[in-house]
Design an enzyme around this catalytic site. Sequence first.
Site, PDB file in Angstrom:
ATOM      1  N   ARG A 209       0.888  -1.185  -0.159  1.00 26.38           N
ATOM      2  CA  ARG A 209      -0.483   0.445   0.049  1.00 26.38           C
ATOM      3  C   ARG A 209       0.737   1.525   0.401  1.00 26.38           C
ATOM      4  O   ARG A 209       1.666   1.554   1.099  1.00 26.38           O
ATOM      5  CB  ARG A 209      -1.243  -0.196   0.595  1.00 26.38           C
TER       6      ARG A 209
ATOM      7  N   HIS B 126      -7.929   0.934  -6.116  1.00 34.59           N
ATOM      8  CA  HIS B 126      -8.216   0.248  -5.204  1.00 34.59           C
ATOM      9  C   HIS B 126      -8.684  -1.073  -6.052  1.00 34.59           C
ATOM     10  O   HIS B 126      -9.953  -1.214  -4.980  1.00 34.59           O
ATOM     11  CB  HIS B 126      -8.784   0.898  -3.832  1.00 34.59           C
TER      12      HIS B 126
ATOM     13  N   GLN C  43     -10.201  -4.159  -3.076  1.00 32.70           N
ATOM     14  CA  GLN C  43     -11.493  -3.630  -2.836  1.00 32.70           C
ATOM     15  C   GLN C  43     -12.754  -3.532  -3.603  1.00 32.70           C
ATOM     16  O   GLN C  43     -13.880  -4.210  -2.969  1.00 32.70           O
ATOM     17  CB  GLN C  43     -11.253  -2.249  -1.807  1.00 32.70           C
TER      18      GLN C  43
ATOM     19  N   ASP D  99     -17.717   7.528  -1.601  1.00 30.78           N
ATOM     20  CA  ASP D  99     -16.307   6.782  -0.906  1.00 30.78           C
ATOM     21  C   ASP D  99     -16.179   7.984   0.391  1.00 30.78           C
ATOM     22  O   ASP D  99     -16.482   9.321   0.113  1.00 30.78           O
ATOM     23  CB  ASP D  99     -15.046   6.781  -1.416  1.00 30.78           C
TER      24      ASP D  99
ATOM     25  N   CYS E 229     -16.396   1.727   0.999  1.00 33.58           N
ATOM     26  CA  CYS E 229     -15.221   0.977   1.420  1.00 33.58           C
ATOM     27  C   CYS E 229     -14.521   0.927   2.671  1.00 33.58           C
ATOM     28  O   CYS E 229     -13.510   0.250   3.348  1.00 33.58           O
ATOM     29  CB  CYS E 229     -14.126   1.325  -0.022  1.00 33.58           C
TER      30      CYS E 229
ATOM     31  N   ARG F 118     -13.886  -7.925   2.062  1.00 30.55           N
ATOM     32  CA  ARG F 118     -11.843  -8.469   1.960  1.00 30.55           C
ATOM     33  C   ARG F 118     -11.985  -9.306   2.565  1.00 30.55           C
ATOM     34  O   ARG F 118     -10.578 -10.565   1.647  1.00 30.55           O
ATOM     35  CB  ARG F 118     -11.787  -6.639   2.262  1.00 30.55           C
TER      36      ARG F 118
HETATM   37  N1   CP Z   1     -11.538   0.120   2.628  1.00 30.20           N
HETATM   38  C1   CP Z   1      -9.973  -0.201   2.842  1.00 30.20           C
HETATM   39  O1   CP Z   1      -9.475  -0.497   2.585  1.00 30.20           O
HETATM   40  O2   CP Z   1      -9.987  -0.344   4.532  1.00 30.20           O
HETATM   41  P1   CP Z   1      -8.553   0.222   5.052  1.00 30.20           P
HETATM   42  O3   CP Z   1      -7.780   1.969   5.441  1.00 30.20           O
HETATM   43  O4   CP Z   1      -8.760   0.058   6.420  1.00 30.20           O
HETATM   44  O5   CP Z   1      -7.590  -1.027   4.589  1.00 30.20           O
END
Ligand code: CP
Length: 306
Positions: free
Chosen positions: A104, A131, A134, A222, A261, A289
Amino acid sequence: MVRHFLDISDFSRATLQSIIDDSIRRKATAKAARVVPGPLAGKTLAMIFENPSTRTRISFDLAMRALGGDTIMLTGAEMQLGRGETIGDTARVLSRYVDAIMIRTLEAAKVEELAANATIPVINGLTRRSHPCQVLADLMTMIEKRGPMDGKTVAWTGSSSNVLISWIHAAPRFGFRLKIATPAEYAPDPSFLDWARREGGEVELGDDPEAAVRGVDCVVTDTWVSMGDTDGERRHNVLKPYQVSSRLMALAHPDAIFMHCLPAHRGDEVEGAVMDGPQSVVWDEAENRLHVQKGILAWCFAGAGA
Ligand code: CP
């Protein structure tokens, strides 16, 4: 060939659907037995986080363990990456130690450079651009709730975000219509819409949230201020009319679901009554997830002969 999972746009529908189908099977097996055979025994996933995470971190960790593997959690600041070691050299070294990398980072180019130099699978755990993990979980959730995506309509209202870009990537792959409402200054880069249309996707962009959500099967939004955004106050002012309120949700199909998300900010991008209401599937979406990470990991490792 090494199997990286970098963007939904990189894959055929058949591959994406097979990952989702596998995730649904794994979910059923895990629920039934709580113990899953360990196809990834002896394998280690390095997880590099340059930005905070709750869902991605925990779901990848648990998914890898559920498949019999192990994880190493790393932050950019703790590694020599934080002192200037190149991403290419990091990829070469990690390829000698572990069996896959999930990263990430805000910079999509870093993920691409990591994948270009690694001899093991690299998974995009979120960049500022996209992403994909997600949205694969979102698609799995919608398919579970409402059947195949073909012919469905999904509305996005709010700011463009990495999640929206992965929804745009998914539209031509899964044959659904995507209606987007954003203020002009927070609209997705036109290159993503051009790509989707070239790929045969039905993606519409406007600035009217009511027009976007009318009659749709799913409403998605979002957070207004994503990691790396520095114009929070302006975003709150400009995006207020794009909030998913009960009134806006009532314009969607009566059976429409609401997805987010997470993390969510009740009273900003979504009204609490929608977030916690009967049409919200956000907790199933968050749970998925975990299951979809198993599907992604299994797909990546299958390419490596695991
Ligand atoms: N939706 C998502 O990626 O959550 P986090 O940032 O908690 O990983």
